[in-house]
Design a protein around this motif. Structure first.
Motif, mmCIF file in Angstrom:
data_model
loop_
_atom_site.group_PDB
_atom_site.id
_atom_site.type_symbol
_atom_site.label_atom_id
_atom_site.label_comp_id
_atom_site.label_asym_id
_atom_site.label_seq_id
_atom_site.Cartn_x
_atom_site.Cartn_y
_atom_site.Cartn_z
ATOM 1 N N SER B 279 -8.742 49.840 -29.243
ATOM 2 C CA SER B 279 -9.070 48.807 -28.261
ATOM 3 C C SER B 279 -8.565 49.195 -26.884
ATOM 4 O O SER B 279 -9.263 49.018 -25.882
ATOM 5 C CB SER B 279 -8.462 47.463 -28.675
ATOM 6 N N LYS B 282 -10.825 51.764 -25.486
ATOM 7 C CA LYS B 282 -12.095 51.210 -25.020
ATOM 8 C C LYS B 282 -11.897 50.499 -23.694
ATOM 9 O O LYS B 282 -12.673 50.654 -22.763
ATOM 10 C CB LYS B 282 -12.666 50.246 -26.045
ATOM 11 N N THR B 285 -11.599 53.070 -20.993
ATOM 12 C CA THR B 285 -12.848 53.690 -20.560
ATOM 13 C C THR B 285 -13.674 52.716 -19.729
ATOM 14 O O THR B 285 -14.368 53.097 -18.810
ATOM 15 C CB THR B 285 -13.686 54.182 -21.761
ATOM 16 N N ALA B 286 -13.560 51.407 -20.093
ATOM 17 C CA ALA B 286 -14.339 50.402 -19.363
ATOM 18 C C ALA B 286 -13.898 50.350 -17.901
ATOM 19 O O ALA B 286 -14.718 50.207 -17.008
ATOM 20 C CB ALA B 286 -14.175 49.031 -20.009
ATOM 21 N N PHE C 261 -15.999 45.496 -30.444
ATOM 22 C CA PHE C 261 -16.716 46.748 -30.705
ATOM 23 C C PHE C 261 -18.037 46.429 -31.384
ATOM 24 O O PHE C 261 -18.111 45.512 -32.194
ATOM 25 C CB PHE C 261 -15.906 47.637 -31.661
ATOM 26 N N LEU C 281 -17.729 53.601 -29.010
ATOM 27 C CA LEU C 281 -16.747 53.745 -27.915
ATOM 28 C C LEU C 281 -17.431 53.895 -26.560
ATOM 29 O O LEU C 281 -18.433 54.585 -26.442
ATOM 30 C CB LEU C 281 -15.847 54.966 -28.176
#
Lengths: 267, 288, 281
Positions: B279, B282, B285-286, C261, C281
């Motif tokens: 998480s 992620k 990266t966001a 996700f 991802l």
């Protein structure tokens, strides 16, 4: 400690002793035992000992393993020897209090110890070189005629072979239970005889319970593999006498005859 | 923290002077710290059972020394029973050692051997039963009437009741179903938390060890090959696989992710950890 | 019907209770069919009835209610008893308590001997069975020198030598270490694929069930779930409620979904799971 007990163990192999028909091996063992009991002199004992040594050599069984097998019965051997030593009448060599040592006593004690040791080593040679199943097959076949007298020969031999199969398993289990109870402070080595007997309860109860459980599970497993008694059963190894069987049995018969003859002449 | 048990260059050889001679433990040195929850892992034949039977003096070293505190446990062989009371060992499938008429008497076997007073024994039996989650009502029953899982708890209580400084459990959850396994491990964790004494758990289930212990010792081929926190040990997952051990499924997922180019710490070993790491990744990266 | 090897209809059973107590029902009306050549896992916690169900598959236990057919034969029909047991072989939990003989080959021969198979044919079957489980080099060994996994493979060989249509493994992996479990599972999977032998695997290990074609979940003496592993093992809440686990991969994917996700939950294997995560991802 318990792992030292080699009683009823089988050492697989391909020697002549292994390849003999189990029936011949049982017969020659009986002949050997009869011979031992008839032997009364150094010469006849020498013959029997030569027989045993040849048997050991041929089988490829380590002599150490045979001697080790004597350990559990060492007490009995010594006890009989001592008994014979003191209670054989004859020419008195030494005397103290009520004990008399006679010349005959020394001989009898010596031969007695030799006889029992050789008897045990001889029978061990049989179980070391014959798989328990072959052994029971042999017995079953030799005792076959008793079936006509309604003796449950197949059942008896099956019971015997299973008992032999479970000896190593139960020895291992006893070892494990003993360790577990020792870990809880059980003491098997000190105290009076009564204390020691009591100390066995924590071993025997779990051992019996486990033996019953095993028996129960084994019975179900055997049924699942279509076991339904001896009727209509075939065998992987069918017993068949070969030339070697006749040869060896002939040799044993000859040796027994010699020992008997020697005994007859008081040798 | 100071060590409570120290093993120095321990070797144990079975069947010495026979052709079957074999070293089950070969030159092992290790320390078990006071109050820690230690996991020992290794496949069958790696020497773990032999090793633990030396820690409470059931086996005597062929060479090397085992220290409890700073005393060589074999300094006076007559006092070896004392060592067994201080280092409690629960064997694999311990339910097969039960023998008394009642659960109470069976748990009391150890304390009785210690020569404690009736009153003290009673307290210990009840305490131990509570630790393993056995209902008071079961104490008067025959142990043979209980279910498999309950029998195992009785056997474990029998060792806990000796109030050892170190509790060693060999595969405590072997053969239990998932629910039984989970609740037994929870009991052991609670015991460790509340008593604060040392617990050593031997297992071949990586998942089980990973979730419970502070430190892991890995045995292979009669020797120690790794030692460290779960994080340190699982970061060498490839080596574990090489000595024939399983790694937790989560670690395998992490290894696979890494192989596919995801920048993730390969040493994660619980679901929660990996979930958090992913998480975070992620989220990261966001932002970029 | 021709390709159903085992069929149960409203199967009920209870173990005899002690005096004064009501008998506890172990099976409460189980109806299912097992197709020939499939690999079926039966999952459940201890006491769910899974082992009792297994023991009905070759007439170790006989139904108190309902019927069980093996290859069309009613297991209650005594004339068919041996044939039922020949066609459905059973491997039990404790490796030590199902080995009869002191030599591997003689143990494997035990079943065929009981069936009255001629000697030369027994020899051929023993050798073939040992080869099928990869134990041919142990033919003359004493079983108590073998590892747990090897003993179980001998037990499997003993069943194979009866040339059965189906093997039931009644928690046969429960007492084994991870490598032993792998040995046994690889063996039965190969027998299933290569020889078309039906396998019924009774277990409480999720990862073992994952390799089956079909999973039946037992609880309270009933079959409560039945379907493909992908479908069953992803029902996390339901499985947990009856005391079972889900594979960690599934648990992870559930968690990740909660975290936003976009991943499926039915990626059971490590590779699939990693692939799904990389894609999301």
């Amino acid at each position: 400690m318990l792992k030292d007990i080699t009683l009823g163990q089988f050492f697989p192999g391909t020697s002549l002793a292994h390849r003999l028909d189990p029936r011949s091996k049982i017969i020659i063992t009986v002949v050997y035992i009869v011979g031992l009991f008839c032997a009364e002199s150094f010469v006849s004992y020498g013959l029997m000992a030569a027989l045993l040594v040849t048997g050991v050599k041929v089988s490829g069984v380590a002599p150490k393993a045979l001697v080790k097998g004597l350990k559990p019965v060492l007490f009995i051997i010594c006890f009989t020897a001592v008994l014979n030593l003191f209670y054989t009448p004859g020419e008195i060599l030494a005397q103290f209090w009520v004990f008399k040592i006679t010349k005959e006593g020394i001989f009898t004690a010596f031969f007695m110890a030799l006889r029992i040791s050789m008897l045990i080593m001889g029978t061990f040679l049989l179980t070391y070189t014959t798989s328990p199943i072959a052994l029971t097959d042999g017995l079953e076949s030799l005792l076959g005629p008793l079936k006509k007298m309604k003796v449950p020969v197949h059942e008896l031999s099956m019971m015997m072979s299973i008992a032999l199969r479970f000896i190593p398993t139960l020895i291992e289990e006893t070892d494990k239970i003993m360790s577990a109870q020792k870990a809880r402070g059980a003491d098997f080595e000190s105290g009076s005889l009564l204390d020691r007997a009591k100390a066995l309860v924590p071993i025997l109860v779990p051992l019996f319970i486990s033996a019953f459980r095993r028996a129960d599970e084994l019975a179900v497993a055997m049924e699942c593999r279509c076991y339904h008694g001896g009727e209509g059963r075939t065998k992987l190894h069918v017993l068949r006498y070969h030339a070697r069987d006749y040869l060896v049995m002939g040799a044993y018969a000859a040796i027994l005859a010699s020992v008997l003859t020697l005994a007859h002449f008081g040798l | 923290m100071k060590p409570i048990i120290r093993v120095d260059n321990l070797t144990h050889t079975y069947g010495q002077d026979t052709p079957f001679c074999r070293s089950a433990v070969d030159g092992v040195s290790l320390e078990i710290m006071e109050g820690e929850f230690l996991g020992i892992i290794g496949h069958t034949g790696s020497g773990k059972s032999t090793l633990i039977q030396h820690l409470n003096g059931l086996l005597r070293p062929t060479s090397g020394t085992v220290y409890l505190g700073d005393r060589d446990i074999w300094a006076d062989p007559k006092k070896i029973r004392e060592v067994r009371f201080q280092v409690g060992l629960v064997f694999q499938y311990p339910e097969y050692q039960l023998f008394e008429e009642t659960v109470y008497k069976d748990i009391a076997f150890g304390p009785k051997n210690m020569g404690l007073s009736e009153q003290e024994i009673d307290r210990r039996v009840r305490d131990a039963a509570a630790f393993v989650g056995l209902d008071e009502g079961l104490l008067d029953k025959s142990p043979f009437e209980l279910s498999g899982g309950q029998k195992r708890r009785v056997a474990i209580a029998g060792v806990i009741a000796m109030e050892p400084k170190v509790l060693i459990l060999d595969e405590p959850s072997a053969g239990l179903d998932p629910a039984g396994r989970r609740s037994l491990l929870e009991n052991i964790r609670a015991y460790h938390r509340e008593r604060g004494t040392t617990v050593v758990m031997v297992s071949h289930s990586m998942d089980e060890v990973a979730e419970n212990v502070d430190r892991i010792i890995v045995l292979a081929d009669a020797g120690v090959v790794m030692s460290g926190t779960p994080h340190q040990v699982f970061s060498r997952a490839e080596e574990l696989v090489a000595v024939g051990l399983n790694v937790p499924q989560v670690t395998r997922v992490a290894m696979e992710l890494r192989r596919r180019g995801v920048a993730i710490d390969p040493a994660v070993y619980t679901v929660a950890e990996l979930r958090r790491a992913l998480s975070a990744l992620k989220g990261g990266t966001a932002v970029c | 019907m021709a390709d159903t090897i085992i069929k149960t209809e409203e199967l009920a059973f209870s173990y005899p209770a002690e005096e004064g107590q009501t008998p506890l029902a172990a099976l409460n009306g189980v109806s299912l069919e097992i197709a020939r050549g499939t690999f079926v896992a039966v999952l459940g916690h201890n006491g769910s009835g899974k082992s009792t169900l297994a023991k009905h598959m070759n007439a170790v236990l006989l139904p108190a209610g309902g019927t069980v057919w093996v290859d069309g034969m009613d297991t209650c029909d005594e004339r068919c008893l041996l044939e039922v047991r020949r066609r459905v072989g059973m491997v039990f939990q404790n490796p030590d308590n199902q080995i009869v003989a002191n030599v591997v080959e003689e143990d494997v021969a035990f079943g065929p001997e009981n069936l009255g198979v001629p000697t030369e044919e027994i020899r051929r079957r023993v050798d073939a069975a040992l080869k099928a489980v990869g134990m041919e080099e142990f033919v003359l060994q004493a079983p108590h020198h073998l590892s747990g996994g090897q003993k179980q493979r001998i037990a499997i060989a003993g069943v194979i030598a009866m040339e059965p249509a189906c093997i039931v493994l009644d928690e046969s992996t429960a007492m084994l270490d991870p490598s032993g479990r792998r040995e046994v599972l690889d063996t039965v999977r190969r027998l299933n694929r290569e020889k078309g032998i039906t396998v019924v695997l009774i277990t409480h290990h999720m990862d073992e069930a994952a390799m089956a074609d079909r999973i039946i979940v037992m609880d309270g003496g009933r079959a409560v779930m039945d379907g493909a592993p992908r479908e069953i093992l992803t029902r996390m809440a339901e499985l947990r409620a009856i005391g079972l686990d889900v594979p960690h991969t599934v648990e992870l994917l559930y968690g990740l979904r909660e975290d936003g996700f976009d991943v499926p939950v039915d990626a059971l294997s490590v590779e699939e799971c990693a692939g799904a995560i990389v894609a999301a991802l």
